[in-house]
Write an enzyme that holds these catalytic residues in place. Structure first.
Site, short mmCIF file in Angstrom:
data_model
loop_
_atom_site.label_atom_id
_atom_site.label_comp_id
_atom_site.label_asym_id
_atom_site.label_seq_id
_atom_site.Cartn_x
_atom_site.Cartn_y
_atom_site.Cartn_z
N PRO A 29 0.84 -1.21 0.00
CA PRO A 29 0.00 0.00 0.00
C PRO A 29 0.87 1.25 0.00
CG PRO A 29 -0.73 -1.56 1.68
CD PRO A 29 0.57 -2.08 1.15
N ALA A 41 1.68 4.38 3.37
CA ALA A 41 1.04 3.71 4.51
C ALA A 41 2.04 3.35 5.61
CB ALA A 41 0.35 2.44 4.03
N GLY A 42 3.32 3.70 5.42
CA GLY A 42 4.31 3.33 6.43
C GLY A 42 4.96 1.99 6.13
N GLY A 75 6.99 1.57 3.59
CA GLY A 75 8.23 1.79 2.86
C GLY A 75 8.10 1.51 1.37
N SER A 76 6.93 1.80 0.80
CA SER A 76 6.73 1.44 -0.61
C SER A 76 7.71 2.18 -1.53
CB SER A 76 5.29 1.70 -1.05
OG SER A 76 5.05 3.08 -1.15
N SER A 77 8.07 3.42 -1.18
CA SER A 77 8.97 4.16 -2.08
C SER A 77 10.36 3.51 -2.10
CB SER A 77 9.05 5.64 -1.70
OG SER A 77 9.45 5.78 -0.36
N ASP A 129 14.68 3.05 5.96
CA ASP A 129 13.83 2.32 5.00
C ASP A 129 14.69 1.61 3.95
OD1 ASP A 129 11.70 3.41 6.36
OD2 ASP A 129 10.63 4.07 4.56
O1 PMV Z 1 6.64 6.46 6.54
P1 PMV Z 1 7.79 5.56 6.31
O2 PMV Z 1 7.42 4.13 6.27
O3 PMV Z 1 8.60 5.97 5.11
O4 PMV Z 1 8.76 5.67 7.59
C1 PMV Z 1 9.37 6.89 7.88
C2 PMV Z 1 10.21 6.78 9.11
C3 PMV Z 1 10.63 8.13 9.66
O5 PMV Z 1 11.42 7.87 10.82
C4 PMV Z 1 9.41 8.94 10.08
C5 PMV Z 1 11.44 8.96 8.66
C6 PMV Z 1 12.84 8.45 8.41
O6 PMV Z 1 13.43 8.91 7.43
O7 PMV Z 1 13.37 7.65 9.20
#
Ligand code: PMV
Length: 324
Positions: free
Chosen positions: A104, A107-108, A110-112, A155
């Site tokens: 997804p 959504a957190g 790490g899709s990118s 990520d």
């Molecule tokens: O939203 P995500 O899954 O890309 O996670 C970001 C994690 C952060 O700590 C908020 C940002 C980072 O660069 O570490």
């Protein structure tokens, strides 16, 4: 040699167990790959196309475009161009890049990073090179930098190396081997949220009140530090409380949301040992630590509280997905 041949590569999603946001400021964080969702890139030669023409097709984001027509900082274009540049390839042969993903977006998960890494691996294989995980991670970091402004690097590292990691910005990561497996339920709030915006807001908060935010970052770092010891020792029963404390600190940093709070509460009320948001926050995923028999009840409670999707995953020395 490369004509008519297709090269394919894939990369997993990830979740952050502890330490998001604080990791941007040098505190430790813990992340694990999540294999039940993956991004895949397939590169094939396009002999009928004019030399140098690169066509990008990503049906999930309704993209079908030529590389030359995309903005220079488009993440998919960047992943291709940085890889070619890294390999000293001045002019790419005519090719087609097909992208698909079950991760997804925003959504957190790490899709990118996963998308960039799948592209970097497939393009380099197409060009006749196998890059090290380190090199792949480094290139993906450059792509992330253009998107997120100030990514910590967690990520790209966890996705490129595909193993649980204890991560401190700017340092070599530490592989983390759980002595005992543990089970998480992941709930997607369905709210898409920009990590870059959340990171920028935390920065503003930090500038406005460096002392309070500094204390929150340090407390989160201490939680990651303790969690590493418990994971290594197989003392899983202590992780739930750490997740709850991490969630309160993330709320203080303003990166939770009513939707995420509702999911966290529902997880705790239905038997989870701990729960928190995972990733940039404001939307996207939350995670709940559960005993395996409680997993389906927690999943049901999350759905009833608004989760649009849920997953059950087991974190083990070799990550073993259980269910989609
Ligand atoms: O939203 P995500 O899954 O890309 O996670 C970001 C994690 C952060 O700590 C908020 C940002 C980072 O660069 O570490």
């Amino acid at each position: 040699m490369m004509a008519m041949t297709a090269f394919s590569a894939s990369a997993p999603g990830k979740i952050i167990l502890f330490g998001e946001h604080a990791v941007v400021y040098g505190q430790p964080a813990i992340a694990v790959p999540v294999d039940i969702v993956r991004a895949r890139a397939v590169i094939s030669a396009a002999p009928a196309a004019p030399a140098g023409q690169v066509r990008l097709i990503a049906p999930d984001i309704r993209l079908d475009a030529l590389l030359e027509d995309l903005p220079a900082d488009h993440p998919l274009a960047l992943a291709i161009l940085l890889t070619a540049n890294h390999l000293g390839v001045q002019r790419l042969p005519a090719l087609q890049v097909h992208l698909s993903s079950t991760i997804p977006l925003a959504a957190g998960f790490g899709s990118s990073a996963a998308t960039a890494i799948a592209i970097i691996r497939a393009v380099s294989a197409f060009l006749g090179h196998v890059l090290s995980d380190e090199a792949v991670s480094g290139l993906a970091y450059q792509v992330e930098q253009r998107q997120h402004g100030n990514p910590s690097g967690i990520d790209n590292t966890v996705v490129a190396f595909e193993q649980p990691i204890y991560f401190v910005r700017g340092q070599p990561f530490e592989p983390l081997k759980p002595a005992k497996p543990f089970t998480l339920v992941i709930g997607d709030s369905g709210v898409q949220s920009s990590t870059a915006a959340a990171v920028a807001d935390v920065r503003r908060l930090h500038q406005a009140d460096p002392q309070a935010t500094g204390q929150a970052f340090a407390a989160i770092g201490e939680i990651s530090h303790q969690a590493r010891a418990f994971i290594r020792a197989g003392q899983i029963e202590y992780l739930g409380e750490l997740m709850n404390r991490n969630q309160s600190l993330l709320k203080e940093l303003t990166v939770s949301s009513p939707e995420l709070d509702a999911l966290v509460e529902a997880a705790l009320a239905s038997g989870a040992q701990g729960a928190k948001l995972s990733g940039g926050g404001r939307g996207g995923n939350m995670i709940a630590l559960v005993s395996p028999p409680a997993a389906t009840a927690v999943e049901r409670a999350l759905k009833a509280a608004g989760a649009v999707r849920t997953w059950i995953t087991t974190i083990a020395p070799a990550v073993a997905p259980m269910e989609g």
